[in-house]
Design a protein around this motif. Structure first.
Motif, PDB file in Angstrom:
ATOM      1  N   PHE A  86       0.833  -1.209   0.000  1.00 35.60           N
ATOM      2  CA  PHE A  86       0.000   0.000   0.000  1.00 35.60           C
ATOM      3  C   PHE A  86       0.862   1.251   0.000  1.00 35.60           C
ATOM      4  CE2 PHE A  86      -2.133   3.483   2.138  1.00 35.60           C
ATOM      5  CZ  PHE A  86      -3.372   3.510   1.504  1.00 35.60           C
ATOM      6  N   LEU A  87       1.890   1.265   0.830  1.00 34.80           N
ATOM      7  CA  LEU A  87       2.741   2.446   0.931  1.00 34.80           C
ATOM      8  C   LEU A  87       3.530   2.678  -0.349  1.00 34.80           C
ATOM      9  CD1 LEU A  87       3.985   1.905   4.578  1.00 34.80           C
ATOM     10  CD2 LEU A  87       2.385   3.663   3.809  1.00 34.80           C
ATOM     11  N   ALA A  88       3.972   1.594  -0.995  1.00 33.08           N
ATOM     12  CA  ALA A  88       4.704   1.742  -2.251  1.00 33.08           C
ATOM     13  C   ALA A  88       3.812   2.320  -3.344  1.00 33.08           C
ATOM     14  CB  ALA A  88       5.269   0.392  -2.689  1.00 33.08           C
ATOM     15  N   GLU A  89       2.529   1.964  -3.315  1.00 35.15           N
ATOM     16  CA  GLU A  89       1.603   2.430  -4.352  1.00 35.15           C
ATOM     17  C   GLU A  89       1.072   3.827  -4.068  1.00 35.15           C
ATOM     18  OE1 GLU A  89      -2.613   1.160  -6.535  1.00 35.15           O
ATOM     19  OE2 GLU A  89      -1.671  -0.198  -5.067  1.00 35.15           O
ATOM     20  N   HIS A  90       0.756   4.111  -2.804  1.00 35.70           N
ATOM     21  CA  HIS A  90       0.040   5.349  -2.477  1.00 35.70           C
ATOM     22  C   HIS A  90       0.888   6.384  -1.743  1.00 35.70           C
ATOM     23  CE1 HIS A  90      -3.776   3.524  -3.655  1.00 35.70           C
ATOM     24  NE2 HIS A  90      -3.422   2.444  -2.974  1.00 35.70           N
ATOM     25  N   GLY A  91       2.059   5.989  -1.268  1.00 37.58           N
ATOM     26  CA  GLY A  91       2.847   6.894  -0.440  1.00 37.58           C
ATOM     27  C   GLY A  91       3.578   7.966  -1.221  1.00 37.58           C
ATOM     28  N   GLU A  92       3.625   9.144  -0.635  1.00 40.37           N
ATOM     29  CA  GLU A  92       4.395  10.259  -1.188  1.00 40.37           C
ATOM     30  C   GLU A  92       5.878  10.023  -0.918  1.00 40.37           C
ATOM     31  OE1 GLU A  92       4.593  15.127  -0.524  1.00 40.37           O
ATOM     32  OE2 GLU A  92       2.969  13.929   0.358  1.00 40.37           O
ATOM     33  N   GLU A  93       6.741  10.584  -1.757  1.00 39.66           N
ATOM     34  CA  GLU A  93       8.170  10.454  -1.525  1.00 39.66           C
ATOM     35  C   GLU A  93       8.547  11.152  -0.213  1.00 39.66           C
ATOM     36  OE1 GLU A  93      10.667   8.665  -3.126  1.00 39.66           O
ATOM     37  OE2 GLU A  93       8.772   7.772  -3.815  1.00 39.66           O
ATOM     38  N   PRO A  94       9.359  10.502   0.618  1.00 34.88           N
ATOM     39  CA  PRO A  94       9.619  11.015   1.958  1.00 34.88           C
ATOM     40  C   PRO A  94      10.335  12.359   1.989  1.00 34.88           C
ATOM     41  CG  PRO A  94      11.026   9.131   1.479  1.00 34.88           C
ATOM     42  CD  PRO A  94       9.994   9.193   0.395  1.00 34.88           C
ATOM     43  N   ILE A  95      11.218  12.630   1.050  1.00 34.15           N
ATOM     44  CA  ILE A  95      11.926  13.909   1.082  1.00 34.15           C
ATOM     45  C   ILE A  95      10.931  15.061   0.996  1.00 34.15           C
ATOM     46  CG2 ILE A  95      13.480  15.421  -0.212  1.00 34.15           C
ATOM     47  CD1 ILE A  95      15.197  13.008  -0.836  1.00 34.15           C
ATOM     48  N   ASP A  96       9.959  14.949   0.085  1.00 35.64           N
ATOM     49  CA  ASP A  96       8.964  16.013  -0.071  1.00 35.64           C
ATOM     50  C   ASP A  96       8.062  16.116   1.159  1.00 35.64           C
ATOM     51  OD1 ASP A  96       9.958  16.452  -2.641  1.00 35.64           O
ATOM     52  OD2 ASP A  96       8.547  15.033  -3.543  1.00 35.64           O
ATOM     53  N   ALA A  97       7.569  14.974   1.629  1.00 32.80           N
ATOM     54  CA  ALA A  97       6.609  14.973   2.739  1.00 32.80           C
ATOM     55  C   ALA A  97       7.254  15.437   4.038  1.00 32.80           C
ATOM     56  CB  ALA A  97       6.025  13.576   2.911  1.00 32.80           C
ATOM     57  N   ILE A  98       8.405  14.884   4.370  1.00 36.46           N
ATOM     58  CA  ILE A  98       9.063  15.231   5.631  1.00 36.46           C
ATOM     59  C   ILE A  98       9.489  16.698   5.635  1.00 36.46           C
ATOM     60  CG2 ILE A  98      11.031  14.722   7.128  1.00 36.46           C
ATOM     61  CD1 ILE A  98       8.836  12.571   7.128  1.00 36.46           C
ATOM     62  N   GLU A  99       9.933  17.198   4.491  1.00 35.26           N
ATOM     63  CA  GLU A  99      10.299  18.610   4.394  1.00 35.26           C
ATOM     64  C   GLU A  99       9.093  19.501   4.663  1.00 35.26           C
ATOM     65  OE1 GLU A  99      12.010  22.179   4.084  1.00 35.26           O
ATOM     66  OE2 GLU A  99      13.100  20.272   4.176  1.00 35.26           O
ATOM     67  N   ARG A 100       7.930  19.170   4.111  1.00 31.36           N
ATOM     68  CA  ARG A 100       6.747  19.998   4.323  1.00 31.36           C
ATOM     69  C   ARG A 100       6.295  19.947   5.779  1.00 31.36           C
ATOM     70  NH1 ARG A 100       4.341  17.666   0.027  1.00 31.36           N
ATOM     71  NH2 ARG A 100       2.412  17.220   1.134  1.00 31.36           N
ATOM     72  N   ILE A 101       6.329  18.765   6.377  1.00 39.17           N
ATOM     73  CA  ILE A 101       5.938  18.633   7.779  1.00 39.17           C
ATOM     74  C   ILE A 101       6.835  19.499   8.660  1.00 39.17           C
ATOM     75  CG2 ILE A 101       5.834  17.038   9.745  1.00 39.17           C
ATOM     76  CD1 ILE A 101       5.111  14.838   7.629  1.00 39.17           C
ATOM     77  N   ALA A 102       8.130  19.383   8.472  1.00 42.38           N
ATOM     78  CA  ALA A 102       9.077  20.144   9.287  1.00 42.38           C
ATOM     79  C   ALA A 102       8.918  21.644   9.064  1.00 42.38           C
ATOM     80  CB  ALA A 102      10.508  19.708   8.983  1.00 42.38           C
ATOM     81  N   SER A 103       8.681  22.045   7.820  1.00 45.46           N
ATOM     82  CA  SER A 103       8.522  23.473   7.518  1.00 45.46           C
ATOM     83  C   SER A 103       7.281  24.045   8.186  1.00 45.46           C
ATOM     84  CB  SER A 103       8.443  23.683   6.000  1.00 45.46           C
ATOM     85  OG  SER A 103       9.648  23.313   5.378  1.00 45.46           O
TER      86      SER A 103
END
Length: 248
Positions: A86-103
């Motif tokens: 599920f995560l491989a199919e639906h998950g966002e790339e971590p660099i983009d997601a983690i950067e937005r969360i931290a920002s």
């Protein structure tokens, strides 16, 4: 629908003497591949901006499903329901997601809006691990070396409530009469439930409602230290190893 970044940018900078009971809060929760901080990774996260004047009606929410590029542990998958496929199919790339969360967290901190998480060290250290893994700027740099302003309902509850029994989020929300918005171990449901705890806590225990943002971290560090000392005496009486971890 209001965008979380826009809502944070529009929010005023809160005064240092703002009482916790009147403070805007940024709720945070994660679901992860496991519980080993620094080794496991975030697979789902939610941020909820809460204005106490409007409560649920004014909540601004952002959510992420993230491909961690590492396997789910069977135990974690059983709890949170996420699978590798599920995560491989639906998950966002971590660099983009983690950067937005931290920002977004850093933006809230610049407005003196505390980050609220139940058992906060876990989620904050999981985020730190992912920032390090993907070579993104650590939170310390984003905050210009300032300590993060955090609210941890678990630490507060341990300090003011003398009830016995478990203190998981599920049991704690039941104790305070908070109705969950969805199933537990869903990042969004857990975030909303944790934020919902502040209203009854500050009502039942006025000393909690009067904690100012300026004194918030010292109050919780003292509360955690007092709890750990008491708990370690209980553990020692049963021949068990003491808790050595600090809070934040």
């Amino acid at each position: 629908m209001t965008n979380l970044k826009d809502a944070l940018e529009a929010a005023p900078v809160q005064d240092a003497d703002t009482p916790l009971g009147q403070s805007r809060l940024l709720g945070f929760d994660t679901e992860t591949t496991g519980v080993a901080m620094g080794r496991d990774a975030i697979v789902s996260a939610t941020l909820v901006l809460r204005d106490p004047r409007s409560a649920h009606d004014g909540d601004v929410i952002d959510t992420w499903i993230i491909n961690p590029h590492r396997r789910m542990s069977p135990g974690a998958s059983k709890v949170n329901g996420f699978t590798d496929a599920f995560l491989a199919e639906h998950g966002e790339e971590p660099i983009d997601a983690i950067e937005r969360i931290a920002s977004l967290i850093a933006l809230a901190q610049s407005k003196r809006i505390p980050l609220l998480a139940y058992n906060a060290p876990f989620d904050i250290r999981m985020l730190a691990g992912d920032l390090n893994r993907w070579q993104l700027r650590p939170m310390e740099e984003r905050l210009d070396g300032r300590a993060m302003l955090v609210v941890d309902p678990l630490v507060i509850d341990r300090s003011v409530s003398r009830r016995s029994g478990k203190r998981t989020l599920e049991y704690t929300t039941e104790y305070y009469g908070v109705e969950p918005d969805g199933d537990f171990h869903d990042a969004t449901a857990d975030t909303i439930a944790a934020v919902d705890l502040i209203a009854p806590m500050t009502t039942l225990y006025p000393q909690v409602g009067h904690i100012t943002l300026e004194g918030l971290m010292d109050w919780q560090r003292h509360a955690y230290g007092t709890w750990r000392e008491s708990y370690n005496r209980w553990l020692a009486g049963r021949g068990r190893a003491p808790v050595r971890e600090s809070w934040l």
